[in-house]
Design an enzyme around this catalytic site. Structure first.
Site, short mmCIF file in Angstrom:
data_model
loop_
_atom_site.label_atom_id
_atom_site.label_comp_id
_atom_site.label_asym_id
_atom_site.label_seq_id
_atom_site.Cartn_x
_atom_site.Cartn_y
_atom_site.Cartn_z
N ARG A 60 0.82 -1.22 0.00
CA ARG A 60 0.00 0.00 0.00
C ARG A 60 0.85 1.27 0.00
O ARG A 60 0.42 2.31 0.49
CB ARG A 60 -0.97 0.03 1.18
CG ARG A 60 -2.05 -1.03 1.13
CD ARG A 60 -3.04 -0.85 2.26
NE ARG A 60 -3.94 -2.00 2.36
CZ ARG A 60 -4.58 -2.35 3.46
NH1 ARG A 60 -4.43 -1.65 4.57
NH2 ARG A 60 -5.38 -3.39 3.47
N ARG B 8 -3.06 6.63 0.68
CA ARG B 8 -3.64 7.83 1.30
C ARG B 8 -2.71 8.57 2.24
O ARG B 8 -2.98 9.72 2.58
CB ARG B 8 -4.92 7.44 2.05
CG ARG B 8 -6.06 7.04 1.13
CD ARG B 8 -7.27 6.58 1.92
NE ARG B 8 -7.04 5.31 2.58
CZ ARG B 8 -7.86 4.79 3.49
NH1 ARG B 8 -8.94 5.46 3.87
NH2 ARG B 8 -7.60 3.61 4.02
N ASP C 237 -6.38 -2.81 -8.08
CA ASP C 237 -7.10 -3.46 -6.99
C ASP C 237 -7.34 -4.91 -7.38
O ASP C 237 -7.53 -5.22 -8.56
CB ASP C 237 -8.43 -2.77 -6.72
CG ASP C 237 -9.09 -3.25 -5.44
OD1 ASP C 237 -9.88 -4.21 -5.51
OD2 ASP C 237 -8.79 -2.69 -4.38
N ARG D 81 -5.86 11.31 -6.72
CA ARG D 81 -7.12 10.60 -6.51
C ARG D 81 -8.31 11.56 -6.61
O ARG D 81 -9.34 11.24 -7.21
CB ARG D 81 -7.10 9.94 -5.14
CG ARG D 81 -8.46 9.46 -4.67
CD ARG D 81 -8.52 7.99 -4.40
NE ARG D 81 -9.82 7.58 -3.88
CZ ARG D 81 -10.00 6.68 -2.94
NH1 ARG D 81 -8.97 6.08 -2.40
NH2 ARG D 81 -11.21 6.34 -2.55
N TYR E 114 -15.24 -12.12 -1.58
CA TYR E 114 -15.99 -10.92 -1.93
C TYR E 114 -17.12 -11.24 -2.91
O TYR E 114 -18.23 -10.71 -2.80
CB TYR E 114 -15.07 -9.87 -2.55
CG TYR E 114 -14.12 -9.22 -1.59
CD1 TYR E 114 -14.53 -8.18 -0.76
CD2 TYR E 114 -12.80 -9.66 -1.49
CE1 TYR E 114 -13.64 -7.56 0.12
CE2 TYR E 114 -11.92 -9.06 -0.61
CZ TYR E 114 -12.34 -8.02 0.20
OH TYR E 114 -11.47 -7.43 1.08
#
Length: 341
Positions: free
Chosen positions: A21, A25, A71, A34, A148
């Site tokens: 990651r 962020r 992703d 973003r 998922y």
């Protein structure tokens, strides 16, 4: 490339280091891109912007490898499932997979073709990346992605997916096999586009008991690794199964690097696996809140792994509120301290 040399257990001048990651962020530069993209999926699909954020950690932190910004769930998205990212909830599939008919509606070849924006991101990133820096492509494991698809979103207990495992195992195996075939092709296209290594993330490995894990997850991961290695033996495969420290003595297969999560003692992983695989990891991500904690963690891991093939990383992804200066301090600390050992 020092990162690739380490993957293949070759001698390196210092321990290569990157962070899961790392394009994310905690970086103001990432947040700016973003915001301009509009939303997360739009950023993934805009290959120029995705490439920009892929390269940011190399430019800002001087990590030894970039990892392609994307992703794991773009695979089922492009197979035909409706995917949304909901603030505060995460990824959501509007219609979950619960039957063979649902599965038949998914298109593997369409997915591989429609993921061109990932290949374009890789191609552009590799063109712009320094020759001494590696570019990592990645995918989710079939089991992790399937959770998922079957649950419809993230889960705390995976009850729907595990109910299928024990009551309709043949359906789950069909889902996993379709994903395995699709992911293998997807990874090979990433390599053709310029990826120097492939990492397989098995984020929800710990949801399964030992016998179920090796039947419903590990076997499919190894299918993908074997398929990649058959065509691209020079490309290292990294496997990161989170939360299976109790199974380390059962690990086997044709791959180069085993990712160690932060909850697994590095000594335990070293004793079980370092003779066969390069280990990657495993600093506790929260240590990055404090420089003294970074120093202690880095020293302990470097001391433990002295004389063994090692790639430094966090034991999971970097958290969004980590100070950038601490991330820089961590990277530099690993590179400088390991060079002296």
């Amino acid at each position: 490339m020092i990162f690739i040399d380490a993957c293949f257990k070759k001698a390196t001048p210092y321990t290569p280091v990157w962070m899961m990651r790392q394009a994310g962020r905690y970086l103001p530069q990432y947040m700016k891109v973003r915001q301009s993209a509009g939303d997360f999926l739009s950023l993934c699909k805009d290959y120029k912007k995705a490439s920009e954020v892929t390269l940011q950690p190399v430019e800002i932190l001087d990590v030894d490898a970039a990892i392609t910004f994307s992703d794991i769930l773009v695979v089922p998205l492009e197979m035909g499932m409706d995917l949304r990212f909901v603030k505060g909830e995460g990824p959501v599939f509007d219609k979950a997979i619960s039957s063979f008919d649902d599965l038949k509606a998914l298109d593997s070849q369409k997915a591989v073709k429609n993921l061109k924006y990932v290949y374009d991101t890789i191609k552009l990133s590799r063109e712009k990346l320094s020759a001494d820096k590696a570019l990592i492509g990645f995918c989710g494991s079939p089991w992790t992605i399937a959770t998922y698809m079957i649950e419809g979103k993230g889960s705390k207990n995976y009850a729907i997916c595990k109910k299928m495992l024990y009551t309709k195992p043949e359906l789950l195996h069909e889902i996993l096999q379709l994903l395995s075939t699709t992911i293998s092709q997807y990874c090979k296209e990433q390599i053709r586009a310029g990826a120097n290594a492939i990492q397989i993330f098995d984020s929800w490995a710990a949801a399964l008991e030992e016998s179920a894990y090796f039947e419903f997850s590990w076997e499919y991961i190894l299918q993908i690794a074997k398929d990649i290695k058959a065509e691209f033996p020079h490309i290292p495969v990294i496997i990161f199964p989170k939360g299976i420290s109790g199974f380390l003595d059962k690990i086997y297969g044709d791959f180069e690097v085993f990712g160690v999560d932060w909850a697994t003692p590095i000594q335990k992983a070293k004793d079980a696996l370092s003779d066969r695989y390069t280990l990657q990891g495993n600093l506790e991500p929260c240590r990055l809140y404090d420089k003294n904690a970074i120093d202690k963690g880095v020293d302990e891991i470097l001391t433990c792994m002295k004389g063994k093939a090692h790639i430094f990383n966090l034991g999971h992804g970097i958290l969004p509120d980590i100070p950038v200066q601490n991330a820089k301090y961590f990277i530099k600390s690993v590179q400088e301290k390991s060079a002296k050992i």
